[in-house]
Scaffold this motif. Structure first.
Motif, PDB file in Angstrom:
ATOM      1  N   SER A  98       0.816  -1.219   0.000  1.00  0.00           N
ATOM      2  CA  SER A  98       0.000   0.000   0.000  1.00  0.00           C
ATOM      3  C   SER A  98       0.845   1.263   0.000  1.00  0.00           C
ATOM      4  N   TRP A  99       2.105   1.174   0.426  1.00  0.00           N
ATOM      5  CA  TRP A  99       2.953   2.357   0.492  1.00  0.00           C
ATOM      6  C   TRP A  99       3.276   2.922  -0.889  1.00  0.00           C
ATOM      7  N   PHE A 100       3.213   2.080  -1.904  1.00  0.00           N
ATOM      8  CA  PHE A 100       3.471   2.588  -3.248  1.00  0.00           C
ATOM      9  C   PHE A 100       2.408   3.599  -3.675  1.00  0.00           C
ATOM     10  N   GLN A 101       1.241   3.560  -3.012  1.00  0.00           N
ATOM     11  CA  GLN A 101       0.202   4.533  -3.306  1.00  0.00           C
ATOM     12  C   GLN A 101       0.621   5.945  -2.906  1.00  0.00           C
ATOM     13  N   SER A 102       1.597   6.037  -2.008  1.00  0.00           N
ATOM     14  CA  SER A 102       2.047   7.356  -1.530  1.00  0.00           C
ATOM     15  C   SER A 102       3.014   8.030  -2.498  1.00  0.00           C
ATOM     16  N   LEU A 103       3.577   7.270  -3.443  1.00  0.00           N
ATOM     17  CA  LEU A 103       4.571   7.846  -4.347  1.00  0.00           C
ATOM     18  C   LEU A 103       4.001   8.977  -5.183  1.00  0.00           C
ATOM     19  N   ASN A 104       2.819   8.760  -5.739  1.00  0.00           N
ATOM     20  CA  ASN A 104       2.183   9.790  -6.565  1.00  0.00           C
ATOM     21  C   ASN A 104       1.988  11.082  -5.780  1.00  0.00           C
ATOM     22  N   ALA A 105       1.468  10.958  -4.568  1.00  0.00           N
ATOM     23  CA  ALA A 105       1.230  12.144  -3.747  1.00  0.00           C
ATOM     24  C   ALA A 105       2.540  12.821  -3.361  1.00  0.00           C
ATOM     25  N   ILE A 107       3.854  14.810  -6.226  1.00  0.00           N
ATOM     26  CA  ILE A 107       3.067  16.027  -6.445  1.00  0.00           C
ATOM     27  C   ILE A 107       3.478  17.115  -5.472  1.00  0.00           C
ATOM     28  N   ILE A 108       3.693  16.742  -4.209  1.00  0.00           N
ATOM     29  CA  ILE A 108       4.100  17.715  -3.193  1.00  0.00           C
ATOM     30  C   ILE A 108       5.416  18.378  -3.589  1.00  0.00           C
ATOM     31  N   PHE A 109       6.360  17.582  -4.104  1.00  0.00           N
ATOM     32  CA  PHE A 109       7.679  18.117  -4.454  1.00  0.00           C
ATOM     33  C   PHE A 109       7.712  18.799  -5.818  1.00  0.00           C
ATOM     34  N   LEU A 110       6.866  18.343  -6.745  1.00  0.00           N
ATOM     35  CA  LEU A 110       6.931  18.842  -8.111  1.00  0.00           C
ATOM     36  C   LEU A 110       5.816  19.823  -8.472  1.00  0.00           C
ATOM     37  N   GLY A 111       4.790  19.930  -7.612  1.00  0.00           N
ATOM     38  CA  GLY A 111       3.615  20.733  -7.951  1.00  0.00           C
ATOM     39  C   GLY A 111       3.942  22.171  -8.312  1.00  0.00           C
ATOM     40  N   GLY A 113      -0.263  16.493 -20.694  1.00  0.00           N
ATOM     41  CA  GLY A 113      -0.353  15.670 -19.494  1.00  0.00           C
ATOM     42  C   GLY A 113      -0.759  14.244 -19.801  1.00  0.00           C
ATOM     43  N   LEU A 114      -1.719  14.072 -20.709  1.00  0.00           N
ATOM     44  CA  LEU A 114      -2.163  12.729 -21.094  1.00  0.00           C
ATOM     45  C   LEU A 114      -1.028  11.947 -21.748  1.00  0.00           C
ATOM     46  N   ILE A 115      -0.284  12.606 -22.619  1.00  0.00           N
ATOM     47  CA  ILE A 115       0.809  11.925 -23.329  1.00  0.00           C
ATOM     48  C   ILE A 115       1.910  11.513 -22.347  1.00  0.00           C
ATOM     49  N   ILE A 116       2.268  12.403 -21.441  1.00  0.00           N
ATOM     50  CA  ILE A 116       3.314  12.082 -20.462  1.00  0.00           C
ATOM     51  C   ILE A 116       2.883  10.917 -19.571  1.00  0.00           C
ATOM     52  N   VAL A 133       3.696  13.722 -13.135  1.00  0.00           N
ATOM     53  CA  VAL A 133       3.920  14.905 -13.985  1.00  0.00           C
ATOM     54  C   VAL A 133       2.728  15.085 -14.924  1.00  0.00           C
ATOM     55  N   GLY A 134       2.227  13.983 -15.478  1.00  0.00           N
ATOM     56  CA  GLY A 134       1.048  14.067 -16.334  1.00  0.00           C
ATOM     57  C   GLY A 134      -0.166  14.575 -15.581  1.00  0.00           C
ATOM     58  N   GLU A 135      -0.339  14.094 -14.358  1.00  0.00           N
ATOM     59  CA  GLU A 135      -1.484  14.527 -13.547  1.00  0.00           C
ATOM     60  C   GLU A 135      -1.408  16.017 -13.249  1.00  0.00           C
ATOM     61  N   LEU A 136      -0.219  16.526 -12.945  1.00  0.00           N
ATOM     62  CA  LEU A 136      -0.062  17.949 -12.637  1.00  0.00           C
ATOM     63  C   LEU A 136      -0.360  18.832 -13.848  1.00  0.00           C
ATOM     64  N   CYS A 137      -0.210  18.269 -15.044  1.00  0.00           N
ATOM     65  CA  CYS A 137      -0.510  19.026 -16.259  1.00  0.00           C
ATOM     66  C   CYS A 137      -1.997  18.999 -16.598  1.00  0.00           C
ATOM     67  N   ILE A 138      -2.729  18.013 -16.096  1.00  0.00           N
ATOM     68  CA  ILE A 138      -4.122  17.880 -16.521  1.00  0.00           C
ATOM     69  C   ILE A 138      -5.137  18.133 -15.405  1.00  0.00           C
ATOM     70  N   SER A 139      -4.897  17.625 -14.207  1.00  0.00           N
ATOM     71  CA  SER A 139      -5.965  17.653 -13.211  1.00  0.00           C
ATOM     72  C   SER A 139      -6.218  19.030 -12.590  1.00  0.00           C
ATOM     73  N   PRO A 140      -5.218  19.695 -11.964  1.00  0.00           N
ATOM     74  CA  PRO A 140      -5.500  21.031 -11.428  1.00  0.00           C
ATOM     75  C   PRO A 140      -5.843  22.029 -12.529  1.00  0.00           C
ATOM     76  N   VAL A 141      -5.256  21.834 -13.703  1.00  0.00           N
ATOM     77  CA  VAL A 141      -5.536  22.716 -14.847  1.00  0.00           C
ATOM     78  C   VAL A 141      -6.991  22.567 -15.285  1.00  0.00           C
ATOM     79  N   ALA A 142      -7.488  21.326 -15.313  1.00  0.00           N
ATOM     80  CA  ALA A 142      -8.880  21.090 -15.706  1.00  0.00           C
ATOM     81  C   ALA A 142      -9.848  21.728 -14.716  1.00  0.00           C
ATOM     82  N   LEU A 143      -9.530  21.651 -13.436  1.00  0.00           N
ATOM     83  CA  LEU A 143     -10.388  22.278 -12.415  1.00  0.00           C
ATOM     84  C   LEU A 143     -10.471  23.785 -12.649  1.00  0.00           C
ATOM     85  N   SER A 144      -9.333  24.402 -12.899  1.00  0.00           N
ATOM     86  CA  SER A 144      -9.306  25.841 -13.163  1.00  0.00           C
ATOM     87  C   SER A 144     -10.026  26.173 -14.470  1.00  0.00           C
TER      88      SER A 144
END
Length: 462
Positions: free
Chosen positions: A279-286, A289-293, A319-322, A357-368
């Motif tokens: 389950s700890w691998f689930q923390s990698l994405n987060a 994001i904290i370091f690269l956001g 973001g999708l391509i990455i 990196v892909g998520e940071l390009c698509i998810s917060p951007v889509a919300l905005s």
């Protein structure tokens, strides 16, 4: 309203209300991702283990996971509609938080009726909270405010601080001390978020109110009149962009399902004589994001100042391509397993890095993007539709995970990678035509930059 918004109390260059919503969402995501990190592992856990699971097959567990994660986000449509028509966003977030506390708490009871009841309450709670808290973030900024995208990135970092901590803490408690203790701990996290939200109401007076009771004449008129041609065109662009969202989350959400099981069953998790919990691998994405956001957000802001292509739609396609490219690392992992009977952890780490990196390009951007394009009268509803598309992506992820039982992980991972890259490139071909239909929704950002004294290159910043 804009003048009043300009007079909001600021902290680190953003309205204080942003940080109230930041911590509310942080704790909500702590509860959601904590439960998500152990749900599939609990379902497939043997009934004879000391920490007994339900003994389901991988296919059965991934099927439930797909339905559950889909319904969690599809519930955002009625959640957004309720906010627009009856409660307003602020009250909807409050009631959603209460339902979430109840849902996670009931999951701590070791009975099947409690398990399904808890999931149902969480679905309803996320449906009320998720679209409306995101819409409130956009409401903190006046139209054309260059800080809006950065504000959503800060908000998104809050989401992932919660996800990072929960994957480690709830994941450890669930796997080592008992699944139901983990579920209960997730409920405590949501209770803390609810308390914090109530304490910060004084900083949210200008946002999230029921527009049907608004005294602002412009808002009243916007709520009553039919949509204009420009508003209809913008809605069309939003719906087309939602196709990117479905494909993205259909691939990305392998993290909680197929990749979670892969980490548990086929990855060599030994590190200096100690086995890393799956389950700890689930923390990698987060963590990434904290370091690269802020770095990713600063990169796109720099491009905009230089006059290079940096529109929201362009960021989402990239973001999708990455993210899709990241699945080639899982292809390598599956190939290594087929050759050696085990695969190294670094493949998972690299995959999650590219996915992040892909998520940071698509998810917060889509919300905005939604808060820029959505008509006022359907602001929360359109945000709800976005999260519903996320839900359909989650269901697609579950179906792909189930298909791996017959097709194999190597085929699924490679197929996802190739499809995401090709689909992203196809949408890129139509990008300019789609951006034309936004009728300059992002053009004001250039005007504000020039007003504030920045030199913007004389190129197409869209």
């Amino acid at each position: 309203m804009s003048t009043t918004l300009q007079n909001q109390k600021q902290l680190f260059g953003h309205p204080v209300g942003l940080y109230v919503l930041f911590f509310t969402e942080m704790w909500e995501r702590f509860s959601y991702y904590g439960m998500r990190a152990i749900l599939v592992l609990y379902l497939v856990g043997a009934t004879t283990d000391a920490n007994a699971g339900l003994g389901w097959t991988n296919g059965e567990a991934l099927a439930l996971y797909g339905w559950y994660t889909m319904l969690v986000y599809v519930a955002s449509i009625p959640g957004g509609w309720i906010a627009d028509k009856f409660l307003g966003q602020k009250k909807s977030v409050l009631y959603g938080g209460i339902l979430l506390v109840l849902g996670h708490s009931i999951l701590a009871v070791e009975e099947m009726y409690a398990f399904y009841t808890g999931l149902g309450l969480i679905i309803a709670g996320v449906g009320l909270l998720k679209p409306n808290i995101s819409t409130m973030v956009g409401g903190l900024y006046q139209h054309g405010d260059i800080r809006r995208d950065k504000g959503f990135t800060i908000f998104y970092i809050g989401i992932n601080i919660g996800a990072f901590l929960s994957s480690l803490i709830v994941g450890y408690v669930g796997e080592v001390h008992g699944w139901h203790y983990g579920f209960g701990l997730a409920g405590i996290g949501m209770a803390l978020g609810l308390i914090q939200y109530l304490a910060g109401q004084k900083h949210l007076k200008l946002v999230g109110n029921y527009t049907g009771a608004s005294e602002n004449e412009e808002e009243k008129a916007a709520m009553k009149r039919p949509l204009t041609k420009i508003e209809k065109d913008r809605v069309i662009v939003l719906f087309i962009s939602f196709l990117l969202v479905i494909v993205f989350w259909g691939a990305f959400e392998q993290a909680g399902g197929l990749m979670n099981i892969y980490a548990s069953e086929k990855t060599n998790r030994m590190l200096m004589g100690w086995e890393v919990p799956a389950s700890w691998f689930q923390s990698l994405n987060a963590m990434f994001i904290i370091f690269l956001g802020t770095t990713v957000a600063a990169y796109w802001a720099s491009r905009k100042l230089k006059g290079k292509i940096s529109s929201s739609l362009f960021k989402m396609i990239v973001g999708l391509i990455i993210m899709g490219t990241g699945f080639f690392f899982m292809t390598a992992a599956a190939g290594q397993y087929e050759s050696n009977g085990s695969s190294a952890m670094y493949w998972l780490v690299l995959a999650y890095l590219f996915h992040t990196v892909g998520e940071l390009c698509i998810s917060p951007v889509a919300l905005s993007y939604i808060t820029k394009l959505a008509p006022l009268k359907y602001a929360s509803l359109m945000m709800g539709v976005y999260f519903a598309m996320t839900g359909f992506g989650n269901k697609l992820a579950g179906l792909l995970g189930e298909a791996s039982e017959s097709l194999g992980e190597y085929t699924i991972f490679t197929g996802i990678a190739v499809f995401c890259v090709i689909f992203g490139l196809l949408v890129m071909l139509f990008r300019k035509k789609l951006e034309h239909l936004t009728h300059g929704a992002e053009d004001n950002e250039r005007e504000m930059l020039e007003t504030e004294g920045y030199e913007v290159a004389d190129k197409d910043i869209n």
